[in-house]
Design an enzyme around this catalytic site. Structure first.
Site, PDB file in Angstrom:
ATOM      1  CG  ASP A 207      -1.812   1.108   1.391  1.00  0.00           C
ATOM      2  OD1 ASP A 207      -2.755   1.160   0.590  1.00  0.00           O
ATOM      3  OD2 ASP A 207      -1.610   1.953   2.281  1.00  0.00           O
ATOM      4  CD  GLU A 249      -2.571   2.325  -3.255  1.00  0.00           C
ATOM      5  OE1 GLU A 249      -3.654   2.903  -3.389  1.00  0.00           O
ATOM      6  OE2 GLU A 249      -1.879   2.460  -2.229  1.00  0.00           O
TER       7      GLU A 249
HETATM    8  C1  GLC Z   1      -4.373   3.124  -0.150  1.00  0.00           C
HETATM    9  C2  GLC Z   1      -5.648   2.324   0.062  1.00  0.00           C
HETATM   10  C3  GLC Z   1      -6.687   3.225   0.657  1.00  0.00           C
HETATM   11  C4  GLC Z   1      -6.172   3.790   1.963  1.00  0.00           C
HETATM   12  C5  GLC Z   1      -4.816   4.480   1.752  1.00  0.00           C
HETATM   13  C6  GLC Z   1      -4.167   4.801   3.067  1.00  0.00           C
HETATM   14  O1  GLC Z   1      -4.541   4.120  -1.090  1.00  0.00           O
HETATM   15  O2  GLC Z   1      -6.069   1.755  -1.157  1.00  0.00           O
HETATM   16  O3  GLC Z   1      -7.895   2.553   0.859  1.00  0.00           O
HETATM   17  O4  GLC Z   1      -7.082   4.716   2.472  1.00  0.00           O
HETATM   18  O5  GLC Z   1      -3.916   3.649   1.065  1.00  0.00           O
HETATM   19  O6  GLC Z   1      -3.701   3.635   3.685  1.00  0.00           O
END
Ligand code: GLC
Ligand code: CA
Length: 547
Positions: A207, A249
């Site tokens: 993440d 991500e």
């Molecule tokens: C990523 C996740 C999201 C979350 C963010 C902070 O973007 O997909 O849902 O709020 O990280 O952890």
């Protein structure tokens, strides 16, 4: 059924279909109104039937759930409402028995402010964990850094009354960023990864990957120091847990995204964020232009790597990777009222975004499942679930899975007012009309149509492994490309418009071949020297086998 030969393939993730599950709202086994691992385990036969190769489990750790579990209070346990660690390992075993792999979310940029590390860190300037987070006496540092949660956070610094200092956070103020300059923090995160890999988890979605390290005078995004931390994580997994994959991500342009693959020594997978909004934009504009531009702009990646492509996920449909004019057009088209927007994006599910139009939903899946990359599906989209925009934040798109026309859509036998999030009941998208049970029974349902697309995709590894070559089309509303691998070729043709289209393609290299409609089964007219004519229904598409 998942192809069992896939089980021993070290590059399985290059042809896999991924499916995201929010445990909280997927299936509730013990009837307390909250989804749990035993509920999810009981649905594995469904996922296997549908054609899922790998489940991506959204954060399942102990958490105050102020950010859907992306606010972790303990990295090495399961949220009690979701079950126990042994429920989790049971789920893993049952998944693996069916040839389904499992990846989990590794949220390492930040923790919850409830995490004991933060509690200890804030408790005193001399705490051994003080330096595990990023503390300052002023809130003026790193002023070039953008704010991500623009709707709720005025600053990336928040004052802490206990610590009597400001702490750094890229997301909500209850999510303090870990300090990756501290070697103990890096080690602690490697230990967390090992903990889950030892249990048998097949990989991690990392993440918020671009934000790990901070440096003054920079945007703090994509720093070389951050890449170094990520490479270290990969090296650790390769050495200690070979075959465990990492998925990035990182919401970035392709040129920056490819850095996350390194030389094949960082991430195996990274979401292709910019291609996503362009699938919607192309539909809206009835013009393939923006998709073609982005496909042309996408660099080659190392051979052991793969893109992750998706239409929707548990977050807002982010509009960060489009131009300002495109963003305005998309807001206007897909989220005309403010309630449907959040941060820089749209909090709606796939089906409502496409006005519930079956043709558009199938068309976008036809695209998604044939573009270079491994598709990531979002639970509920396979039956065309709707959303509840009056719910807070992104809960709008995280309502309970609709399994049947029974009470609570078959999600839970709890009283309705005890459900962790409300089920959808409206006439168009409510569970009495939109549910798995009915769609499994109906041959012509969306679920059956998408399941068939997955089956066809699984039969043709070129969709995962093949090269991509765009084909010129004489109609701007039609996109066409060739996927080629190992002597096999498929031609994808997509009509993005509401009108039927007659197109002409130059298919000279394929003279003498009669294209086979891989989805419908028909054999089409032979290709000869003249331009090849195809007629496409409104929002129609073809996957054609060319030998
Ligand atoms: C990523 C996740 C999201 C979350 C963010 C902070 O973007 O997909 O849902 O709020 O990280 O952890
Ligand atoms: Ca439960």
């Amino acid at each position: 059924m998942v192809d069992p030969t896939n089980r021993n393939d070290p590059f399985w993730y290059r042809t896999a279909v991924f499916y995201a599950v929010y445990v909280r709202t997927f299936a509730d086994a013990n009837g307390d109104g909250i989804g749990d691992f035993r509920g999810l385990t009981a649905k594995l036969d469904y996922l296997s039937w549908f054609g899922v190769d790998c489940i991506w489990v959204l954060p399942m750790y102990p958490s105050p759930l102020k950010d859907g579990g992306y606010d972790i209070a303990d990295y090495c346990d399961i949220l009690p409402a979701y079950g126990t660690l042994s429920d989790f390992t049971e789920f893993l075993r049952e998944s693996h028995d069916r040839g389904i792999r499992v990846i989990t979310d590794l949220v390492i940029n930040h923790t919850s402010d409830q995490h004991p590390w933060f509690q200890e860190s804030r408790s005193s300037p001399t705490s051994p964990k003080r330096d595990w987070y990023v503390w300052r006496d002023t809130d003026t540092g790193y002023s070039d850094v953008r704010i991500i949660f623009t709707d709720s956070e005025p600053s990336n610094w928040t004052w802490d009354d206990t610590a009597k200092q400001y702490f750094w956070h890229r997301f909500y103020r209850h999510q303090p960023d870990l300090n990756f300059d501290n070697p103990e923090v890096q080690q602690a995160i490697l230990d967390v990864a090992s903990f889950w890999a030892d249990l048998g988890v097949d990989g991690f979605r990392v993440d918020a990957a671009p934000y790990l390290v901070e440096r003054e005078g920079t945007t703090c995004d994509n720093l070389p120091e951050t890449h170094a931390v990520l490479k270290r994580l990969r090296a650790h997994l390769d050495a200690r847990h070979p075959g465990t994959i990492l998925l990035a991500e990182a919401n970035l342009w392709p040129e920056q995204l490819v850095d996350y693959f390194g030389q094949g020594d960082e991430f195996q997978l990274a979401y292709h964020f910019p291609i996503m909004p362009r699938m919607y934009l192309a539909l809206h504009e009835q013009n393939a232009r923006s998709l073609i531009d982005m496909l042309r702009r996408t660099p080659d990646i190392p051979p052991n790597c793969q893109w992750g492509v998706f239409l929707r996920n548990h977050d807002e449909l982010t509009l960060e990777m489009v131009t300002e004019a495109e963003r305005a057009a998309m807001y206007e088209a897909f989220a005309p009222v403010p309630r449907l927007r959040v941060n820089v994006g749209i909090r709606r599910r796939l089906a409502p975004l496409l006005q519930g139009d079956r043709r558009k939903i199938e068309l976008l899946h036809g695209l998604l499942l044939s573009l270079p990359g491994s598709p990531f599906l979002y639970y509920g989209d396979e039956i065309g679930m709707g959303d509840l925009p009056f719910l807070n934040d992104r809960d709008a798109v995280r309502t309970p899975m609709q399994w049947s026309p029974d009470r609570n859509g078959g999600f839970s036998r709890a009283e309705r007012d005890r459900l962790t999030l409300p089920v959808i009941e409206d006439p168009q998208y409510g569970y009495p009309h939109v549910n798995v049970e009915d769609q499994q029974r109906q041959e012509s349902s969306l679920l059956q149509a998408l399941r068939w697309l997955l089956t066809v995709r699984h039969r043709h590894p070129l969709f995962g492994l093949g090269s991509l070559d765009l084909v010129d089309v004489d109609q701007p509303a039609v996109l066409a490309y060739l996927r080629r691998h190992d002597g096999a070729t498929a031609l994808g043709v997509f009509n993005l418009s509401a009108h039927s289209q007659s197109i002409h393609l130059d298919l000279m290299p394929y003279i003498g071949i009669s294209p086979v409609d891989l989805v419908g089964g028909a054999v089409l007219d032979r290709i000869d020297t003249a331009p090849y004519t195809l007629v496409l229904a409104p929002y129609g598409f073809y996957w054609l086998g060319l030998g």
